[in-house]
Design an enzyme around this catalytic site. Structure first.
Site, PDB file in Angstrom:
ATOM      1  N   ASN A 130      -8.197   8.499 -51.590  1.00 49.30           N
ATOM      2  CA  ASN A 130      -8.699   7.154 -51.878  1.00 49.30           C
ATOM      3  C   ASN A 130      -7.902   6.510 -52.981  1.00 49.30           C
ATOM      4  O   ASN A 130      -7.379   7.175 -53.884  1.00 49.30           O
ATOM      5  CB  ASN A 130     -10.188   7.199 -52.269  1.00 49.30           C
ATOM      6  CG  ASN A 130     -10.392   7.494 -53.750  1.00 49.30           C
ATOM      7  OD1 ASN A 130     -10.278   6.604 -54.604  1.00 49.30           O
ATOM      8  ND2 ASN A 130     -10.668   8.759 -54.072  1.00 49.30           N
ATOM      9  N   ASN A 167     -15.459   8.578 -67.915  1.00 53.42           N
ATOM     10  CA  ASN A 167     -14.429   8.896 -66.919  1.00 53.42           C
ATOM     11  C   ASN A 167     -13.061   8.773 -67.579  1.00 53.42           C
ATOM     12  O   ASN A 167     -12.586   7.668 -67.838  1.00 53.42           O
ATOM     13  CB  ASN A 167     -14.549   7.937 -65.721  1.00 53.42           C
ATOM     14  CG  ASN A 167     -13.605   8.310 -64.585  1.00 53.42           C
ATOM     15  OD1 ASN A 167     -12.795   9.233 -64.714  1.00 53.42           O
ATOM     16  ND2 ASN A 167     -13.695   7.596 -63.480  1.00 53.42           N
ATOM     17  N   ASN A 176     -12.327  15.691 -60.868  1.00 55.54           N
ATOM     18  CA  ASN A 176     -12.079  14.415 -60.210  1.00 55.54           C
ATOM     19  C   ASN A 176     -11.022  14.681 -59.129  1.00 55.54           C
ATOM     20  O   ASN A 176     -10.644  15.830 -58.886  1.00 55.54           O
ATOM     21  CB  ASN A 176     -11.623  13.371 -61.242  1.00 55.54           C
ATOM     22  CG  ASN A 176     -11.915  11.945 -60.790  1.00 55.54           C
ATOM     23  OD1 ASN A 176     -11.814  11.612 -59.609  1.00 55.54           O
ATOM     24  ND2 ASN A 176     -12.275  11.080 -61.729  1.00 55.54           N
ATOM     25  N   CYS A 224      -9.644   8.975 -63.768  1.00 59.07           N
ATOM     26  CA  CYS A 224      -9.364   8.268 -62.517  1.00 59.07           C
ATOM     27  C   CYS A 224      -7.863   8.288 -62.241  1.00 59.07           C
ATOM     28  O   CYS A 224      -7.080   7.861 -63.095  1.00 59.07           O
ATOM     29  CB  CYS A 224      -9.861   6.837 -62.564  1.00 59.07           C
ATOM     30  SG  CYS A 224      -9.407   5.946 -61.057  1.00 59.07           S
ATOM     31  N   ILE A 253      -9.368   3.352 -54.559  1.00 57.96           N
ATOM     32  CA  ILE A 253     -10.361   2.271 -54.559  1.00 57.96           C
ATOM     33  C   ILE A 253     -10.090   1.338 -55.747  1.00 57.96           C
ATOM     34  O   ILE A 253     -10.163   0.119 -55.612  1.00 57.96           O
ATOM     35  CB  ILE A 253     -11.794   2.851 -54.641  1.00 57.96           C
ATOM     36  CG1 ILE A 253     -12.005   3.952 -53.571  1.00 57.96           C
ATOM     37  CG2 ILE A 253     -12.832   1.761 -54.499  1.00 57.96           C
ATOM     38  CD1 ILE A 253     -11.948   3.506 -52.146  1.00 57.96           C
ATOM     39  N   GLY A 260     -16.185  19.344 -56.103  1.00 58.19           N
ATOM     40  CA  GLY A 260     -14.897  19.370 -55.397  1.00 58.19           C
ATOM     41  C   GLY A 260     -15.075  20.050 -54.055  1.00 58.19           C
ATOM     42  O   GLY A 260     -15.128  21.277 -53.983  1.00 58.19           O
ATOM     43  N   LYS A 279     -15.837  13.496 -68.010  1.00 53.17           N
ATOM     44  CA  LYS A 279     -15.337  13.879 -66.678  1.00 53.17           C
ATOM     45  C   LYS A 279     -13.839  14.112 -66.741  1.00 53.17           C
ATOM     46  O   LYS A 279     -13.052  13.198 -66.985  1.00 53.17           O
ATOM     47  CB  LYS A 279     -15.666  12.808 -65.645  1.00 53.17           C
ATOM     48  CG  LYS A 279     -15.247  13.232 -64.248  1.00 53.17           C
ATOM     49  CD  LYS A 279     -16.064  12.570 -63.199  1.00 53.17           C
ATOM     50  CE  LYS A 279     -15.725  13.084 -61.819  1.00 53.17           C
ATOM     51  NZ  LYS A 279     -16.453  12.350 -60.800  1.00 53.17           N
TER      52      LYS A 279
HETATM   53  O1  RRO Z   1     -12.220   3.947 -58.045  1.00 49.91           O
HETATM   54  C1  RRO Z   1     -11.386   4.841 -57.795  1.00 49.91           C
HETATM   55  O2  RRO Z   1     -10.324   4.601 -57.204  1.00 49.91           O
HETATM   56  C2  RRO Z   1     -11.591   6.232 -58.216  1.00 49.91           C
HETATM   57  C3  RRO Z   1     -12.164   6.625 -59.418  1.00 49.91           C
HETATM   58 BR1  RRO Z   1     -12.868   5.425 -60.660  1.00 49.91          BR
HETATM   59  C4  RRO Z   1     -12.214   7.997 -59.749  1.00 49.91           C
HETATM   60  O3  RRO Z   1     -12.679   8.435 -60.823  1.00 49.91           O
HETATM   61  N1  RRO Z   1     -11.698   8.881 -58.852  1.00 49.91           N
HETATM   62  C5  RRO Z   1     -11.171   8.484 -57.675  1.00 49.91           C
HETATM   63  O4  RRO Z   1     -10.725   9.331 -56.885  1.00 49.91           O
HETATM   64  N2  RRO Z   1     -11.135   7.159 -57.357  1.00 49.91           N
END
Ligand code: RRO
Length: 303
Positions: free
Chosen positions: A70, A128, A192, A131, A72, A252, A165
């Site tokens: 991902n 966090n 993560n 990321c 995101i 995980g 995290k």
């Molecule tokens: O939003 C993201 O793309 C994202 C976050 Br904040 C995270 O902590 N871990 C991740 O795989 N995607």
């Protein structure tokens, strides 16, 4: 099966991974049925930033044979939007709310922690620092010295449990966990996602032109989750649990009770379910039930 965690009493050890279960959308879809058997013993919000964010350009997802990539990019309403619009509704969930925040500087993190401290509905704060999908210029999560400094700076700003995290994309994850503990964290959570790359697929039969190949994800690289990372998670959670005194939240690639049991057996206090919830939104409840089947029925054991 209740579990003590940083002063909270949770009904079982299964929670959600931040950003993998939208409780407000689920409530719209399932109504009060969701509250009757909420899948998790605590609810972790998606990551909240100081200012609203639109997130990364699409495409944002890519499936691998055993995982999900991902990018995101933290789309969210920003701190004020979260506090005013989402938190009041999250507060009526039948479980404690853990708010996950991320800042792009130590000052931003301090502001986020202070605001969460004032939110009566927030039971704990998850920081966090892990990321893989934003270029903050602040890679504190992978640098034990910087991580300890930031946690030490924000620790006095809240009396609520502070969970850090951790990133799996660090040379020595256990050293980062220890640094978080020394800075005053009450717990650490990991892992993560692992930084990873997918390229735009070639058309069938087409010859590859290396200079024309591009990342598939709009954000470039992404974070890999799901079954593909479970063995990595188990190794890192085991290494961290051996090194720190504070509770560890392990996650995980968990999709069944056996996977959760592995993480608990290497020292995790709680286990978070992430990618599996996209496939089965009530995976958390299923795993909690499988972990604790209850007393054996009179006919199920040997005579
Ligand atoms: O939003 C993201 O793309 C994202 C976050 Br904040 C995270 O902590 N871990 C991740 O795989 N995607």
């Amino acid at each position: 099966m209740s579990v003590a965690f940083c002063g909270l009493t949770l009904t079982h050890p299964i929670i959600n991974g931040s950003g993998t279960f939208d409780a407000l959308a689920a409530r719209k879809a399932f109504g009060t049925a969701l509250d009757e058997e909420f899948p998790f013993a605590a609810y972790v919000s998606k990551t909240i930033t100081l200012e609203p964010r639109a997130g990364n350009p699409p495409p944002r997802l890519w499936e691998t044979p055993a995982g999900l990539l991902n990018s995101i990019g933290l789309p969210n309403k920003g701190l004020q939007g979260y506090l005013a619009e989402d938190l009041p509704e999250l507060a009526s969930l039948p479980v404690p709310v853990i708010t996950n925040v991320m800042g792009s500087s130590a000052a931003e993190i301090a502001e986020l922690v202070q605001a969460c401290d004032a939110g009566a509905e927030i039971a704990a704060i998850e920081l966090n620092v892990s990321c893989p999908n934003v270029k903050t210029g602040l890679d504190i999560g992978a640098d034990p010295r910087q991580l300890e400094q930031v946690v030490r700076a924000v620790r006095p700003l809240t009396g609520k449990p502070l969970i850090v995290k951790l990133t799996p994309n660090a040379a020595d994850v256990a050293a980062c966990a220890l640094a978080a503990q020394e800075g005053g964290a009450d717990a650490v959570s990991l892992i993560n996602t692992l930084r990873a790359l997918a390229l735009t697929p070639l058309s069938p039969g087409a010859r590859s032109e290396p200079r024309l190949r591009r990342p598939w994800l709009g954000g470039g690289t992404g974070g890999l989750s799901g079954p593909a990372i479970r063995a990595v998670a188990l190794a890192q959670v085991a290494a961290v649990a051996e090194r720190v005194r504070i509770p560890v939240i392990g996650m995980g690639g968990v999709s069944c009770a056996e996977h959760a049991r592995d993480l608990l057996d290497v020292g995790a206090r709680l286990v978070a379910v992430g990618t599996e919830s996209f496939r089965d939104p009530v995976a958390g409840a299923r795993i909690a039930r499988e972990l604790d089947p209850g007393p054996a029925s009179p006919t199920s054991g040997p005579a």
